[in-house]
Every structure is written in C-alpha cells, then in structure tokens.
Write a protein that holds these residues in place. Structure first.
Motif, short mmCIF file in Angstrom:
data_model
loop_
_atom_site.label_atom_id
_atom_site.label_comp_id
_atom_site.label_asym_id
_atom_site.label_seq_id
_atom_site.Cartn_x
_atom_site.Cartn_y
_atom_site.Cartn_z
N SER A 501 0.86 -1.18 0.00
CA SER A 501 0.00 0.00 0.00
C SER A 501 0.89 1.23 0.00
N ALA A 502 0.31 2.36 -0.34
CA ALA A 502 1.06 3.61 -0.31
C ALA A 502 1.51 3.93 1.11
N ARG A 503 0.66 3.64 2.07
CA ARG A 503 1.02 3.93 3.46
C ARG A 503 2.24 3.12 3.89
N ASP A 504 2.22 1.81 3.58
CA ASP A 504 3.36 0.97 3.94
C ASP A 504 4.62 1.40 3.18
N TYR A 505 4.43 1.76 1.93
CA TYR A 505 5.55 2.18 1.08
C TYR A 505 6.25 3.40 1.68
N LEU A 506 5.47 4.39 2.08
CA LEU A 506 6.06 5.60 2.65
C LEU A 506 6.67 5.33 4.03
N ALA A 507 6.03 4.44 4.80
CA ALA A 507 6.60 4.08 6.10
C ALA A 507 7.91 3.33 5.93
N ASP A 508 7.97 2.44 4.95
CA ASP A 508 9.21 1.73 4.66
C ASP A 508 10.31 2.71 4.25
N LEU A 509 9.95 3.67 3.42
CA LEU A 509 10.92 4.67 2.97
C LEU A 509 11.43 5.49 4.15
N ALA A 510 10.53 5.89 5.04
CA ALA A 510 10.92 6.68 6.21
C ALA A 510 11.87 5.87 7.11
N TRP A 511 11.57 4.59 7.29
CA TRP A 511 12.42 3.74 8.13
C TRP A 511 13.79 3.52 7.49
#
Length: 729
Positions: A501-511
């Motif tokens: 999902s976009a949410r997981d994608y952005l969270a992965d990128l932030a991490w």
C-alpha cells in the motif's frame, strides 16, 4: 600514421566530414500524407526487402527513402509508441550503413538496440512498422530470432563495443573462413556514458584490426547528458572534430567527425572512407534526436506534438551547438516530461513516446509511486544536507520529475547510465554519514550486482534502493523485473521490503532513510520494491481487496496467531503478528519492520501473498469463503528477507495448507523458503505439518507476453489457486 605504441593513432589522424550534399532533402519537409502504404510499390520503403535493395537505389533516391522512413516512424509513434526520438535521429545513419556495408557478413551491433527500428525496416521487417495489424511482430530491440541481420538480443546499454571486439577477435583468429567482414558497433544516445563502454574502447585500441565504432552524438541521454566527458564532446562538435582533448584519441583510437549526421550523402561518404579499414576507428556523427518532431520553438506554442513540416535554416535540420562549457540548459530543455509531447533536440520526453491511445490515462505505478517518494523526501532536504536521490539516467520514467530535480538541486544526482557507479557512489555517501536513495528499474539494477554485494552489503552501507518495475509484466525479454526478489533477497545483509500500500511504502521509505544514529534506523542497506499495477489498482478500487477493503489494523498485537482465531464474517481480525508498519511500531526498532502482518485469521488454509500478489491472496480467500465456506488466514509478509517463524509456527494449529503467492521467479525465490522451513522443521505430529503450495513464475525469459496471460500461465489467478487448494482436501 600509427603511433609509436602500435596500438592506436595520433590526433593528427583525425579528419572531419561536414556539409550537406547538394539536393539532400530537409528533415522537416515531410508531408503528413507521405506515410507509405502496406504493399504500395509507389513508395520506396514498401520495396525494401533487404539491404541489397538499399544498395540498388539511385543516389538521389536515398533522401526520399529517409523521408518515407521518418514519416513511418512518426505515424508508428502515434499509433504504437516506442523509442521514436532516437530512431528519428538515426534514419540517415542507418540507411547509410546498409548502403555501404554488407550485412550480415558485415556485422552491425546496435548498442541498447532501441535505435534499431530503421535497421529492422531495411532488413525485411518494414511491414511491422507500416501495417498496424503487424506491429506486434517485432520487438523494440534487436533479436537474432527475428533476423540474421540482428547480432544480439540487447536492451541494456554500453556493451556494443565489447561485443564487437569479440566478433572481430574471432574473425581475426579464424581468418577468411570466419565469414565475418567489417565489424561495426553503433553506440550513442547516452550509452557512451556506461562504464562498460569505456572498457570496450580500452580493449578495442589494444586489440587492433578492423573495428568501426559509430558514435551517435545527439547531445542527449534518456534525460540530459551528465558527466565530465560531455563538455569535451561539445567542443569537438563546435570545432568540427579538431578540439582537444579528444577522448577517443586519448584511448589510442583513430577518429573521424561527421558534422552533418542527418545528411545521408555525407554519411555514405564517411562510411565508405572507413569500410575495410585495418585498425579501430571511431566515426563521431552529430545527429538531431527526434528529427521530424516539431522544433522546440514550434512545440512551445502547441499543446501536442505533430508531424507537420517545420522549415529550418540548416540544410541538414541539425541545430548547431554553442554550449561548449557544459552549462544549463545543457542538461535539459525544461520540458514537462510528458510522454505525449516530444519535440526534436534536447527533449527528455522524446526518449519514449506513448501512443495517442494512452493520452489522458492516469500515471502508471512507476510514476505514481515515484512522485510519492520524492514528495516525501523533498521536505527533509533543508534539515538533512546528506540526503541525496541518485538516478542512473532514468528519472522521468520513475516519477522523478524535472520540477522535482530543479527544486532538489544538489540533493539530486543523475549519474548517467551507470548503475554500478551509482550504487558504489551511494555506498561512499553512506560511509561519510549521508543518506543516499538510489532509484531505477529492477532489470537495470542487474548491472550493479557486484556493487550490491561488495560496496553496499559487505560494508553494511546505509543505502536505500528504490526498485521500480519489479515482478511480472508484459515487457520485452530484456526489461523483465521477474528476477528482482531472487537477486536482492538473497544478498547477505540486505533487507528487502515489499509494501502492499502507499502507506506501507512511505513508512518503509521513512524507516530505511532514517538519519544515521536514529534509534530505529536499520543497520544496513534496504531495498524497497516499489508497488506495481496490482497494488495501485487495488488502492484505486478497494473492492479488489475483498477481505480488508484496504483497511489494515495499525496497532501492535500478540506475538502469535491464536489457534482458535477465526473470522466467519471474513472481516478484519484484531489479531496481527508482532507489530505492524505503523509509525508507533517503528520506534520499537528494526524488528517490527520484518514481522508479517495477519490481516484475517482463519483455519484450514493460510494464504501468504507477497507484494503485488497480495490482492490475489484476498481475492482467493473471498472465493474460498463464498464458494466453499472456508475462512482462510490471509497474511501480508511485508518483506522477503527473512521468514517470520512465529507466524509459521502458529499456522501449524488448524491449518492443513499454506499457500504462497509471488509475482516473480519461483525457483530460488521467496515461496520456496516457506516450503523449506516446514520441511526442515518437521514435527512428529503429522497433523501439524501443513502442506505448502507455491505459486509463482517459471524460470524463463518472456517477451511481450501480457500480464494477464502470464498470470494464467503460472496459475496466478483466483480460479487456479482455488482449484489447487480444494483439490488437495
């Protein structure tokens, strides 16, 4: 005159061929109605069945043939799309090559081979560009299965000189019986910046013998030209090929310059000069990328590009460059990167033209998620001076827009077509304490495999890799991303995240990009597989996720799956496994990023869908519930680096089958690891050893097979997965 080393030629051996031959047609005097008709012998192109037919033309017919080819390319681009801009610039050069040389005895190797459309037209495949019913008959790249005139399947860059060296070496060793005459490498449109091209130049000078390197200098790459060599190349163009330093002479190579690279007569003369030459030579031709499109000036006043003729002062249609200092607007013409609005010259949009039928459609996943990632990174630049986005020459394709690049300034680096360098460069940034993000296409990253192992992983470099176009697709056989999981997930020390999902994608990128020293920062490199079409479609239509509707619980839950857990309603269970992707969970450290998420708890069957295959997991679970009354456990593993043993052990209770779904190569991939886990951790109670079924792609190259057909071939459909599950009960 051969120099003292015997391996090359002095700069005094250079000469220039310039000026348009009298009577040569202007590039832009192309009536829209000239496009040759299939089977119409009144047009020259329809009568070209082989290079012999090009040789049989009268000299004054060559320009007319070029006009017809250019009109055909323009029409083909509107109807079918493709690498039109580079081919428009290579029309005259390709006609001249087949006029002078004798293919296939003389071997012509097209670098990347996206510039080979004209070559295909002249070697018996013109109907594949003239007849819309036959557009699918040829690939966008050379392919020996299509024609004896194609030497290699090539879709990646920089290798033509090395391949040509190999052909020439065998010819010289075997002598007249080799059946090989002249060997010609056609390189350019940015491919000279690739490191392996310089390795080839180095070897060519040492090897000696007949080897002709045609350098198509159109002042462009995929995006702009980046690198220290482009200033000297500009000065060579401005001086008619006499300026120093001359990088080709520096290698010890003979050198010729053709200023009129879109003048077929001048090119014929130049190629005749070097035919049967007894030493390696570079023929540097200056061409106009997108020759036949509107000029920049005309295009700026129009909404869409057209094929209407444009009158130019230059008799060849090639704009001279005075940009000898390699300054802006060198790198780009500041166009808006629309794939529907290409124009001649320094236009990034002319690299790949989408057909008219695609106008108005929403962004594809690469652009959609690429823009999303850049929008998330950009606000951090001011506070994080070490945060740098690195693109090996393919920014626009991956949503790294020109506007973003301009705003990013030094926080964005285009390294040219240099994946190996880009990854090593990123490792250097990371070692110095910076935060590099390397972004390009999955298949292109194959060229950096050694750097992923050594400079990045062995050194535990904090590099973030955005892996675009991973997984199954209908691409040609050179650009398939079906092998990315087998590559990245098996490199020691790499964490490969596969968001759904976009949410997981952005969270992965932030991490992954958490500043060095942050409590929750990963210890080493992270690869994020950018979501593909199945994920984007589900985000745009929540009915494609019938179990969750895209609504996933955020809070950390228990560390194991309750054996009694079941959701008869098929809704979201409160139970998840050892954390989630939520921001709160991230602060617990790296481990929650690697824990699998259980989005529905059930019994009998557990379906684990990796990445782009996750929507299929929910759809299969819904079918099992509707048709068989089975409430399946549905799991999103979120990463493919390691197995979540807590989840796998929990599945022993109440689950007879575990299904793995992945849209990549099955052999050596992710699903087999789940099978191996249960095989290697067999328990004495046979009822607690679930049977595992793996679904994924065969180990094969596929060429322009639609995604739907591939899913059918590999059993990745709701009907096929459901049938396999129920057959086993």
């Amino acid at each position: 005159m051969r120099n003292a080393s015997g391996n090359g030629f002095d700069s005094s051996d250079s000469f220039a061929v310039s000026g348009a031959a009298e009577g040569t047609a202007r590039l832009h005097d192309i009536p829209p109605s000239i496009t040759p008709s299939h089977g119409d012998d009144s047009h020259l192109l329809s009568r070209i069945a082989s290079p012999a037919d090009v040789k049989a033309l009268a000299p004054d017919e060559l320009a007319e043939l070029c006009r017809e080819i250019r009109a055909t390319l323009l029409a083909y681009g509107h109807q079918h799309g493709g690498h039109i801009g580079s081919n428009l610039g290579m029309v005259e050069a390709t006609v001249a090559l087949h006029r002078v040389f004798d293919s296939p005895c003389d071997r012509i190797v097209f670098d990347v081979s996206h510039q080979s459309y004209v070559h295909k037209m002249l070697t018996g495949r013109a109907d594949a560009y003239l007849d819309p019913d036959r557009f699918s008959e040829v690939t966008g790249f050379t392919n020996p299965d299509e024609s004896k005139h194609d030497q290699f399947v090539l879709g990646h860059t920089g290798t033509s000189i090395s391949l040509a060296c190999g052909l020439a070496k065998t010819r010289d060793m075997e002598g007249p019986n080799s059946g090989i005459g002249n060997v010609i490498a056609v390189i350019g449109d940015g491919s000279l910046s690739s490191g392996v091209a310089f390795e080839g130049l180095n070897n060519a000078a040492e090897q000696g013998g007949n080897l002709i390197i045609v350098f198509n200098d159109n002042e462009m790459s995929i995006a702009g030209d980046f690198g220290g060599m482009y200033g000297p190349l500009a000065r060579l163009r401005a001086s008619g090929g006499t300026a120093q330093p001359n990088l080709f002479n520096a290698f010890g190579l003979d050198y010729r310059y053709v200023a009129a690279g879109n003048d077929v007569s001048a090119l014929v003369a130049a190629f005749e000069e070097v035919r049967d030459i007894d030493h390696p030579v570079v023929v540097h031709i200056h061409t106009l990328k997108g020759a036949g499109y509107d000029s920049e000036e005309t295009h700026a006043n129009q909404q869409n590009a057209s094929t209407l003729p444009v009158s130019l002062d230059s008799p060849t249609g090639v704009h001279p460059t005075d940009n000898v200092n390699h300054s802006e607007p060198w790198h780009s013409d500041h166009c808006n990167l629309s794939d529907h609005e290409p124009h001649e010259g320094q236009c990034e949009a002319s690299h790949w033209q989408n057909p008219d039928a695609a106008i108005g459609k929403p962004d594809d996943p690469r652009k959609h998620y690429g823009k999303m990632a850049m929008a998330a990174l950009e606000p951090r630049f001011a506070a994080e001076p070490g945060l740098v986005v690195i693109s090996p020459a393919t920014p626009g394709s991956n949503g790294i827009t020109h506007e973003f690049r301009e705003r990013a300034g030094a926080h964005y680096v285009d390294t040219g077509i240099t994946e190996s360098h880009a990854v090593a460069y990123a490792a250097g940034i990371a070692r110095a304490g910076g935060t590099p993000v390397v972004a390009t296409t999955a298949s292109f990253f194959q060229r950096a495999y050694d750097q992923f192992f050594q400079e990045m992983s062995l050194n535990r470099s904090r590099v973030t890799v955005l892996d675009f176009l991973g997984g199954l697709s209908g691409s040609d056989n050179t650009h398939s991303g079906a092998y990315d999981v087998t590559m990245f997930s098996n490199i020691p020390g790499v964490t490969m995240l596969v968001p759904t999902s976009a949410r997981d994608y952005l969270a992965d990128l932030a991490w992954a990009t958490a500043p060095a020293g942050s409590a929750d920062a990963p210890a080493g490199p992270a690869v994020i597989r950018v979501p593909g079409e199945a994920i984007l479609a589900a985000e745009r239509d929540a009915t494609l996720l019938p179990v969750t509707g895209g609504q996933i619980a955020d809070r950390p839950q228990s560390a194991s799956l309750p054996a009694s857990a079941s959701s008869a309603s098929g809704g979201i269970s409160a139970a998840t496994v050892r954390g989630t992707v939520s921001v709160t969970a991230q602060h617990a450290g790296a481990r929650p990023m690697l824990d699998w998420r259980v989005n529905q708890t059930g019994s009998q069957v557990a379906i684990i869908g990796l990445g782009n295959a996750y929507p299929l997991a929910e759809q299969t679970a819904a079918a099992l519930s509707d048709d068989y009354g089975i409430t399946a456990t549905v799991i999103d593993p979120r990463q493919c680096t390691s197995l979540d043993s807590d989840v796998l052990e929990s599945l022993r209770d109440g689950h007879q089958q575990v299904i793995t779904l992945e849209d990549g190569q099955l052999e050596g991939g992710w699903g087999e690891k789940v099978t191996a886990y249960y095989a290697n951790h067999h328990v004495s109670d046979g009822s607690r050893n679930p049977r595992v079924l793996n679904f994924g792609a065969a180990k094969e190259f596929t060429d322009r097979v639609s995604l739907g057909e591939l899913n059918e071939r590999y059993g990745l459909t709701v009907e096929q997965v459901t049938e396999a599950i129920t057959r086993c009960f």
